[in-house]
Design a protein around this motif. Sequence first.
Motif, short mmCIF file in Angstrom:
data_model
loop_
_atom_site.label_atom_id
_atom_site.label_comp_id
_atom_site.label_asym_id
_atom_site.label_seq_id
_atom_site.Cartn_x
_atom_site.Cartn_y
_atom_site.Cartn_z
N LYS A 154 -22.97 -15.71 2.36
CA LYS A 154 -23.83 -15.67 1.18
C LYS A 154 -23.00 -15.23 -0.02
CE LYS A 154 -28.02 -14.70 3.75
NZ LYS A 154 -29.01 -13.71 4.16
N VAL A 212 -23.28 -13.66 -3.67
CA VAL A 212 -24.30 -12.96 -4.43
C VAL A 212 -23.80 -12.65 -5.84
CG1 VAL A 212 -25.46 -11.96 -2.43
CG2 VAL A 212 -23.58 -10.73 -3.42
N ILE A 265 -26.22 -5.42 -1.09
CA ILE A 265 -25.06 -6.12 -0.50
C ILE A 265 -24.81 -5.61 0.93
CG2 ILE A 265 -22.55 -6.49 -0.69
CD1 ILE A 265 -23.08 -6.07 -3.83
N ASP A 306 -26.83 -6.65 4.31
CA ASP A 306 -26.72 -7.95 4.97
C ASP A 306 -25.24 -8.31 5.11
OD1 ASP A 306 -26.64 -10.63 5.67
OD2 ASP A 306 -28.29 -11.21 4.34
N GLU A 334 -23.79 -10.87 5.83
CA GLU A 334 -23.37 -12.19 5.33
C GLU A 334 -23.09 -12.17 3.82
OE1 GLU A 334 -26.18 -15.14 6.55
OE2 GLU A 334 -25.71 -14.88 8.66
N ARG A 335 -23.49 -11.11 3.16
CA ARG A 335 -23.24 -11.01 1.71
C ARG A 335 -21.80 -10.54 1.50
NH1 ARG A 335 -29.12 -8.48 1.05
NH2 ARG A 335 -30.25 -10.43 0.75
N ARG A 336 -20.89 -11.48 1.56
CA ARG A 336 -19.47 -11.10 1.58
C ARG A 336 -18.75 -11.32 0.26
NH1 ARG A 336 -17.51 -14.80 6.05
NH2 ARG A 336 -15.53 -14.28 5.08
N VAL A 340 -19.06 -11.25 -3.91
CA VAL A 340 -19.91 -10.71 -4.97
C VAL A 340 -19.35 -11.14 -6.33
CG1 VAL A 340 -20.78 -8.57 -5.99
CG2 VAL A 340 -20.41 -8.72 -3.51
N HIS A 371 -14.11 -9.85 2.46
CA HIS A 371 -15.06 -9.41 1.44
C HIS A 371 -14.35 -9.36 0.10
CE1 HIS A 371 -16.59 -7.43 5.15
NE2 HIS A 371 -17.73 -7.90 4.67
N TYR A 424 -26.83 -19.29 -2.32
CA TYR A 424 -26.30 -18.61 -3.50
C TYR A 424 -27.42 -17.71 -4.02
CZ TYR A 424 -24.91 -18.14 -8.47
OH TYR A 424 -24.60 -17.66 -9.71
N GLU A 425 -27.23 -16.41 -3.87
CA GLU A 425 -28.26 -15.48 -4.34
C GLU A 425 -27.93 -15.03 -5.76
OE1 GLU A 425 -29.68 -13.41 -0.13
OE2 GLU A 425 -28.38 -12.28 -1.49
N TRP A 443 -29.09 -12.43 -8.38
CA TRP A 443 -29.90 -11.21 -8.52
C TRP A 443 -30.06 -10.85 -9.99
CZ3 TRP A 443 -32.21 -8.57 -4.44
CH2 TRP A 443 -31.88 -9.05 -3.16
#
Length: 441
Positions: free
Chosen positions: A4, A6, A26, A29, A31-33, A35, A163, A202-203, A205
Motif C-alpha cells: 500500500k 500512503v 501507518i 498495517d 502493508e503500508r510500506r 509513505v 519501508h 493508493y491511500e 489521507w
Amino acid sequence: MGVKVVKFGGSSLADANQIKKASAIIKSDAERRFVVPSAPGKRFSDDIKVTDMLYACYEKASLGENFDSDFENIKNRYQEIIDGLALNLSLEEEFAEIKKNLATAGKEYAASRGEFLNGKIIAKYLDFEFIDAADVIVFSDDGVMQRHETRAKLRERLKDVEHAVIPGFYGKSVSGVVRTFSRGGSDVTGSLVARALHASIYENWTDVSGVLVADPRVVENPIVIPVITYKELRELSYMGFSVLHEDAIFPVRTAGIPINIKNTNAPEDAGTLIIPDSDTEEHSIRTITGIAGKKGFCAVNLEKAMMNSEVGFVRDVLNIFADMGILVEHMPSGIDTLSIIADADALKGREEQLLSELRKAVNPDVVEIEPDIALLAVVGRGMRKTRGTAARIFASLAHARINVKMIDQGSSELNVIVGVNEHDLHQAIRCIYDAFISSTL
Ligand code: ASP
C-alpha cells in the motif's frame, strides 16, 4: 502480501500531534510500506502552510531583501515538530544549505524544501528509509514530469527497499534542477509511486472522510460517496468537484489501482473508494453517485427555418467557435434550433464578433446570447440500471418551479446535464439531493 502506498496531506502532518496520528495509521498495517508526505499545512484556519512560507521567503531572497526572520519562522515550525516527537534529530545542516541556496536555486527548489524536511523528520520517526524525490521523480528541463524515466527510476531504487518515505511535490530535471508539480502535487508523487510498485491500493489521507455527494456549502451535511468509479469522478471533477490533483488520477487509473480517500482524524471511517470502471459489480450502488454544479456559462441560441435540411450547418457554426478558440461544452438542438453552451469568460468582450461571424456564415433567422447559465451534472453509474431517473430529476425541479433550459444525457448513461439559470443552481442541487439521497436515508 500487497503493497500500500500512503500519501498524507499537509493538514495530516501539520504538527507533531498530527504526525503521531499518521504514524499510528501507518504502523497499524504492515502493508503500508511506502509513505509520501506533504509539507506541514495549516494547524488552524488562519495558519500559514509551510509551502506558502517558503514561497514568501524566496520572494524576499530573490529581491535581495533580508529574509532572516521569515526563515527563522520556518525553522521554528520544524523544530517544534522535532521536539514534539522527542526526536534525536538535527536539521541544522539542511537549514544552512537551504538558506545558502535560497535566492539562487529557484522558486521551485525553495518550495520543495517543505516536503524534503518533513520527509526527513517522518522517516526518522517511523524508522523508515528516506529517499530523496530528486533521485526518483524525473522532469524535463521545461518542467514536465517524465513518466517512463520516473517509473524506471522508482522501480530500480525501490526494488529492495522494505519501508521508505519519499517526499511529495518535487523531483529533479534532467540537468539537475529541482522542479515541482503545481500546487497540491504530492498527490501526483503518491500516484506515481503506487503505479511503479504495482500497489494494491493508493491511500490518500486527508482531513475529510471522503468525497461528498454534493457541495456542503450548498447541501447541509451531505453524505460521503462510499464508492465512485474513475469515470464518474472525472465527470464530477470537470464540474467543479475538487478531490485530488488532476494529474494524480492518470498513473493509477491506467494501472487499475484503486484510490482510497481517508481521514487521518477519523481513520475508522471507510472514506471514499475510487475504483476502476470495470470493477463495479461487487459494490452496491445508489442511482446517483454525485451532484455537481458550475456557474459561468452562456447559451448561444440559433434559429433558422429548415435548419435540419441544410447540410454543413452545424459544422459551419462549430468552425466559428473553433476559429475563435472557444470550447463548446454542450450542444442541445431541435429541428430548427441549435444552442451552443460555452464558457462565458472565454467569450467575454467578443460577443459582437461571434454574433456577426455567425450571421455571415449561416445566416440564421435569430441568433442571440443568453447569459447567466449554470450547468448541473447528476452523475451515477446506477442510472443505467434504474428506470425513471430522468423523470425523478425533472419532477423534482418542476416541483421547485425551476426552469430547465437545457438537457443533455451522455450516451454512457452515466450522467444527466441540466442547464438552469445561475440563480436557480443551488436550489436545483438541493432538490435533486432530496429526491435521490435524503429520501433514501
Ligand atoms: N505542499 C504543496 C502545496 O501546498 C504540495 C502538496 O501539499 O501537495 O501545494
